[in-house]
Write a protein that holds these residues in place. Structure first.
Motif, PDB file in Angstrom:
ATOM      1  N   UNK A  60       2.644  20.578 -65.707  1.00  0.00           N
ATOM      2  CA  UNK A  60       1.611  21.348 -65.859  1.00  0.00           C
ATOM      3  C   UNK A  60       0.915  21.838 -65.189  1.00  0.00           C
ATOM      4  N   UNK A  61       0.476  21.435 -64.313  1.00  0.00           N
ATOM      5  CA  UNK A  61      -0.732  21.917 -63.334  1.00  0.00           C
ATOM      6  C   UNK A  61      -0.071  21.521 -61.596  1.00  0.00           C
ATOM      7  N   UNK A  62       1.207  22.113 -61.581  1.00  0.00           N
ATOM      8  CA  UNK A  62       1.634  22.052 -60.303  1.00  0.00           C
ATOM      9  C   UNK A  62       0.933  22.851 -58.936  1.00  0.00           C
ATOM     10  N   UNK A  63      -0.118  23.237 -59.512  1.00  0.00           N
ATOM     11  CA  UNK A  63      -0.993  24.220 -58.109  1.00  0.00           C
ATOM     12  C   UNK A  63      -2.459  23.662 -58.056  1.00  0.00           C
ATOM     13  N   UNK A  64      -2.892  22.017 -58.049  1.00  0.00           N
ATOM     14  CA  UNK A  64      -3.739  21.636 -58.639  1.00  0.00           C
ATOM     15  C   UNK A  64      -4.065  21.452 -57.369  1.00  0.00           C
ATOM     16  N   UNK A  65      -5.341  19.837 -56.993  1.00  0.00           N
ATOM     17  CA  UNK A  65      -6.119  20.158 -55.711  1.00  0.00           C
ATOM     18  C   UNK A  65      -4.469  18.650 -55.090  1.00  0.00           C
ATOM     19  N   UNK A  66      -4.192  19.165 -54.272  1.00  0.00           N
ATOM     20  CA  UNK A  66      -2.924  18.672 -53.522  1.00  0.00           C
ATOM     21  C   UNK A  66      -3.857  17.178 -53.356  1.00  0.00           C
ATOM     22  N   UNK A  67      -4.773  16.390 -53.178  1.00  0.00           N
ATOM     23  CA  UNK A  67      -5.149  15.068 -53.707  1.00  0.00           C
ATOM     24  C   UNK A  67      -4.748  14.855 -54.765  1.00  0.00           C
ATOM     25  N   UNK A  68      -4.762  15.861 -55.638  1.00  0.00           N
ATOM     26  CA  UNK A  68      -4.891  14.707 -57.062  1.00  0.00           C
ATOM     27  C   UNK A  68      -3.559  14.751 -57.717  1.00  0.00           C
ATOM     28  N   UNK A  69      -2.323  15.011 -56.566  1.00  0.00           N
ATOM     29  CA  UNK A  69      -0.927  15.313 -57.148  1.00  0.00           C
ATOM     30  C   UNK A  69      -0.574  13.838 -56.122  1.00  0.00           C
ATOM     31  N   UNK A  70      -0.990  13.770 -54.593  1.00  0.00           N
ATOM     32  CA  UNK A  70      -1.160  12.489 -54.773  1.00  0.00           C
ATOM     33  C   UNK A  70      -1.319  11.217 -55.605  1.00  0.00           C
ATOM     34  N   UNK A  71      -2.413  11.716 -56.260  1.00  0.00           N
ATOM     35  CA  UNK A  71      -2.615   9.981 -56.735  1.00  0.00           C
ATOM     36  C   UNK A  71      -1.633   9.474 -57.861  1.00  0.00           C
ATOM     37  N   UNK A  72      -1.548  11.303 -59.070  1.00  0.00           N
ATOM     38  CA  UNK A  72      -0.555  11.054 -59.337  1.00  0.00           C
ATOM     39  C   UNK A  72       0.757  10.220 -59.615  1.00  0.00           C
ATOM     40  N   UNK A  73       1.453  10.686 -58.309  1.00  0.00           N
ATOM     41  CA  UNK A  73       2.470   9.925 -57.822  1.00  0.00           C
ATOM     42  C   UNK A  73       2.043   9.102 -57.016  1.00  0.00           C
ATOM     43  N   UNK A  74       1.377   7.785 -56.355  1.00  0.00           N
ATOM     44  CA  UNK A  74       1.098   7.134 -56.581  1.00  0.00           C
ATOM     45  C   UNK A  74       0.635   5.909 -57.020  1.00  0.00           C
TER      46      UNK A  74
END
Length: 261
Positions: A60-74
């Motif tokens: 839903x928010x693919x352009x969020x901060x890269x750090x947050x996206x890394x946390x999601x995948x982790x």
């Protein structure tokens, strides 16, 4: 033309997204239907619910901060490992890494994408080796690891194919535009050549035939004047008139021949 470059995350259309969503739903149902999950079904339901929620948030928010996206995948990777720890015999759990690799391709560009795929592969191989032993674990890990690599590769190749197709279409459109310009230029050159030829013929008509016609008129008038006073000279004027008429006819035939296509 598409401006997407190989350094950007992959853009997937609705069909691949729906396909992965259906695959994710199938993994959830297959996992819940497995007999090995029955004793701890609530744990599996909770872990998969959090995984799906994070999957939806990242999409839903693919352009969020890269750090947050890394946390999601982790967190999602940790959830998969936790499900494996609940019962290593539930083989469908490793399939979640494939959907996670698809998501990573949508969120990150190379080389970050391949770093995450490598991490997922290590987690898959390490977890299965820990639970089943090295040889058996690596054997079980081959298929999910291959899927984790194959999905991003397929998406990147498909993206590059679409970019190349768009560039080819743009190039063809440019070539067609240049062809139309050349045709227009050729038509203008042909029109200019026609105008020049007409101008040349008009000059020749003025310089040759018109002069002869003028001489014929003068000779005819002279013969008329001499007809009453000097009949002998009338013959000379008539012969001259014949020569002028023949020359004019010859010139006219030459010009008419030049006018023919």
């Amino acid at each position: 033309m598409s401006t997407e470059s190989p350094s950007q995350p992959v853009r997937a259309g609705p069909i691949p997204r729906w396909a992965i969503t259906l695959a994710l739903a199938a993994l959830v149902l297959r996992t819940l239907a497995n007999e090995g999950t029955q004793p701890r079904r609530l744990w599996y339901v909770a872990l998969m619910a959090v995984f799906v929620l994070l999957y939806a948030l990242a999409g839903w928010q693919p352009r969020a901060q890269r750090g947050l996206l890394h946390v999601y995948l982790l967190i999602q990777s940790a959830l998969i490992v936790a499900m494996l720890a609940l019962n290593p015999e539930v083989d469908s759990v490793t399939g979640f890494f494939g959907t996670l690799a698809f998501q990573a391709a949508l969120l990150f560009s190379p080389p970050t994408l391949w770093i995450w795929v490598g991490i997922m592969s290590l987690l898959t191989a390490g977890s299965l080796s820990l639970f089943h032993g090295v040889l058996e674990g690596l054997a079980f890990a081959m298929s999910p690891i291959a899927a984790s690599f194959a999905l991003p590769v397929f998406m990147i190749v498909n993206r590059e194919t679409e970019v190349a197709r768009a560039r080819s279409q743009a190039l063809l459109a440019e070539v067609e535009e240049r062809r139309r310009e050349l045709l227009s230029y050729a038509e203008r050159v042909e029109e200019l050549a026609t105008l020049r030829e007409r101008s040349r013929l008009a000059r020749e008509l003025h310089d040759s035939v018109s002069q002869m016609v003028f001489s014929i008129v003068l000779t005819t008038r002279s013969a008329q004047l001499l007809l009453g006073g000097d009949p002998q000279r009338v013959r000379e004027e008539l012969e001259r008139l014949r020569d002028l008429s023949g020359g004019s006819l010859k010139q006219l035939r030459s010009l008419i021949t030049q006018l023919r296509p």
